[in-house]
Design an enzyme around this catalytic site. Structure first.
Site, PDB file in Angstrom:
ATOM      1  N   TYR A 178      92.852 -56.554  12.369  1.00  0.00           N
ATOM      2  CA  TYR A 178      93.297 -55.544  11.409  1.00  0.00           C
ATOM      3  C   TYR A 178      92.241 -55.259  10.338  1.00  0.00           C
ATOM      4  CZ  TYR A 178      97.929 -55.506  13.458  1.00  0.00           C
ATOM      5  OH  TYR A 178      98.975 -55.341  14.328  1.00  0.00           O
ATOM      6  N   TYR A 207     108.500 -58.821  13.862  1.00  0.00           N
ATOM      7  CA  TYR A 207     107.137 -58.769  14.407  1.00  0.00           C
ATOM      8  C   TYR A 207     107.119 -59.531  15.720  1.00  0.00           C
ATOM      9  CZ  TYR A 207     102.213 -59.090  15.287  1.00  0.00           C
ATOM     10  OH  TYR A 207     100.995 -58.994  15.909  1.00  0.00           O
ATOM     11  N   LYS A 226     101.776 -69.867  20.006  1.00  0.00           N
ATOM     12  CA  LYS A 226     101.163 -70.436  18.796  1.00  0.00           C
ATOM     13  C   LYS A 226     100.992 -71.957  18.845  1.00  0.00           C
ATOM     14  CE  LYS A 226     102.231 -66.797  15.465  1.00  0.00           C
ATOM     15  NZ  LYS A 226     100.903 -66.361  15.024  1.00  0.00           N
TER      16      LYS A 226
HETATM   17  C1  LIG Z   1     107.231 -64.002  16.213  1.00  0.00           C
HETATM   18  C2  LIG Z   1     105.938 -63.621  16.854  1.00  0.00           C
HETATM   19  N1  LIG Z   1     105.956 -63.103  18.083  1.00  0.00           N
HETATM   20  C3  LIG Z   1     104.817 -62.758  18.719  1.00  0.00           C
HETATM   21  C4  LIG Z   1     103.584 -62.907  18.106  1.00  0.00           C
HETATM   22  C5  LIG Z   1     102.332 -62.497  18.830  1.00  0.00           C
HETATM   23  O1  LIG Z   1     101.597 -63.612  19.203  1.00  0.00           O
HETATM   24  P1  LIG Z   1     100.032 -63.475  19.541  1.00  0.00           P
HETATM   25  O2  LIG Z   1      99.357 -63.133  18.245  1.00  0.00           O
HETATM   26  O3  LIG Z   1      99.660 -64.833  20.059  1.00  0.00           O
HETATM   27  O4  LIG Z   1      99.896 -62.422  20.567  1.00  0.00           O
HETATM   28  C6  LIG Z   1     103.527 -63.431  16.814  1.00  0.00           C
HETATM   29  C7  LIG Z   1     102.238 -63.584  16.113  1.00  0.00           C
HETATM   30  O5  LIG Z   1     102.146 -63.689  14.917  1.00  0.00           O
HETATM   31  C8  LIG Z   1     104.735 -63.791  16.160  1.00  0.00           C
HETATM   32  O6  LIG Z   1     104.747 -64.289  14.925  1.00  0.00           O
END
Ligand SMILES: Cc1ncc(COP(=O)(O)O)c(C=O)c1O
Length: 429
Positions: free
Chosen positions: A18, A145, A275
């Site tokens: 970003y 998100y 994560k």
């Molecule tokens: C709840 C949630 N889902 C999906 C994602 C996306 O994960 P990635 O950044 O590993 O693609 C994130 C990333 O912050 C997240 O917090």
């Protein structure tokens, strides 16, 4: 070693998350990470309040995680997963099946959180297709998100994700207002009415409800009442709609429970993990589902689940993930996260006295200070580095998500820096 020329090259040629290529903000060169500290090229050490976007729960350079990777690298760092399996994938999936709710029996390994969400959404679409009743819409909350790929973006908050920019390309899904009943507060019955109305109006179109259980992360760092999850689970059962829980941020203890769904004692039909899965060492994610969903998909027209990336089930990532889960199995994380919660609650409380601050909230190993005005990102980042801490705020949110192994004094340095920051009006717009 990183030279000034290296940094100039970085600014000229390398896109960071970003960021703008015409107005790049400074980036800080990190050359080493150890325990809960990041070491800059200048030799300065910063206490890490971010766990590298909430992933490095056991801290950096962990001897057990390193050993697992070294052992795997000597056997094979990668092998394709089509028509082949390997001990690390089996070991990892055994652990995942054992530690998640009993109904979640079938695991799909993918590359990143966003892809785990794509996989979950595809599973829901294929499930309905296989039932001969195609459904193509998802219902979710505002302020969610779920990632940056197109499917995931289509269920992210439409304003934060600038859906206007992708209009006509990103599928138009259904957005209910974000929950207002807070975690730890009273559940307000009125909260659920708009969600229930939206569901009723579109009940034959909705393939699945997708949500981040209890903690809405990157879309606003909001903690909502677990009763929401119980109600939604019931609605899904009544209507036969699938429930996707995105625990990519909350999974593996962050909210004080191993999985945030446990706050409401519910089981989703599909669960996304990422994560912290590898203890923040490598990119890997997993999407788990029930035998019923898996069998329905498999008996449908395609005869299989239509996904299979090149690096699926990467042995190196699986080996380190299995070891990270083995560390969690000792149960020590529970005491660590509870201690972090107590300390964050006490030490962030003084932020409430600042005129800059709109709200302070803590859940598990997550501490959030919401300000009235957006932060001056470049200036605040520099301020934190000068304080010897790594904290990366966004918008009106300064938050801490440290590794679970953080020492009391290290956490105090983080909270002291936050308290100092919110008392300096020049750091806000
Ligand atoms: C709840 C949630 N889902 C999906 C994602 C996306 O994960 P990635 O950044 O590993 O693609 C994130 C990333 O912050 C997240 O917090």
């Amino acid at each position: 070693m990183i030279t000034q020329q290296d940094l100039a090259f970085d600014q000229q040629h390398i896109w960071h998350p970003y960021t703008s290529m015409t107005r790049p903000l400074p980036v800080y060169p990190v050359v080493r990470a150890e325990g809960c500290e990041l070491e800059l090229a200048s030799g300065e050490r910063l206490v890490d309040g971010m766990s590298s976007w909430w992933a490095a729960i056991h801290g950096y350079n962990h001897p057990r995680l390193n050993a697992a990777m070294k052992q795997q690298i000597d056997a094979m760092s990668h092998v394709m997963f089509g028509g082949i399996t390997h001990p690390s994938a089996i070991a990892l999936c055994r652990k995942l099946v054992a530690m998640t709710p009993a109904a979640l029996e079938c695991v799909f390994l993918a590359d990143s959180g966003s892809v785990a969400v794509e996989v979950a959404m595809k599973m829901a679409l294929q499930y309905w297709h296989a039932r001969g009743e195609p459904r193509q819409r998802f219902l979710t909350f505002r302020h969610g998100y779920h990632g940056d790929t197109f499917g995931a973006m289509s269920v992210c908050d439409p304003d934060n994700s600038m859906h206007s920019l992708w209009k006509g390309y990103v599928p138009e899904n259904l957005f209910a207002p974000a929950p207002t009943s807070r975690f730890g507060g009273e559940f307000d019955e009125r909260d659920i009415a708009p969600f229930a109305r939206l569901l009723a109006a579109h009940r034959h179109e909705i393939a699945a409800i997708i949500l981040e259980p209890v903690v809405q992360g990157a879309g606003g760092m909001r903690f909502y009442h677990p009763e929401w999850l119980r109600r939604i689970r019931k609605m899904c059962d009544r209507e036969g709609i699938l429930l996707i829980a995105d625990e990519i941020a909350t999974g593996f203890g962050r909210s004080g429970k191993l999985f945030a769904c446990e706050h409401a004692d519910i089981t989703p039909d599909i669960l996304c993990l990422g994560k912290a899965l590898t203890g923040g060492t490598m990119t890997l994610s997993a999407t788990l589902t029930t035998r019923r969903v898996a069998s329905t998909i498999s008996d449908g027209e395609a005869g299989c689940f239509m996904h299979g990336p090149t690096f699926m089930g990467n042995p190196l990532a699986c080996a380190v993930a299995a070891e990270s889960l083995a560390i969690l199995e000792s149960g020590e994380w529970r005491t660590q996260v509870a201690a972090i919660e107590t300390q964050l609650t006490a030490q962030l409380a003084p932020c409430r006295e600042s005129a800059q601050v709109a709200d302070v909230r803590v859940l598990g190993a997550i501490g959030v200070v919401e300000t009235h005005a957006p932060v001056e990102m470049g200036r605040l980042q520099k301020f934190f580095v000068e304080q010897g801490v790594w904290i990366r705020p966004f918008g009106r949110l300064i938050y801490l998500m440290p590794p679970y192994v953080i020492a009391t004094e290290q956490l105090s340095r983080l909270t002291a820096a936050v308290v100092k920051a919110v008392n300096d009006p020049s750091l806000f717009r």
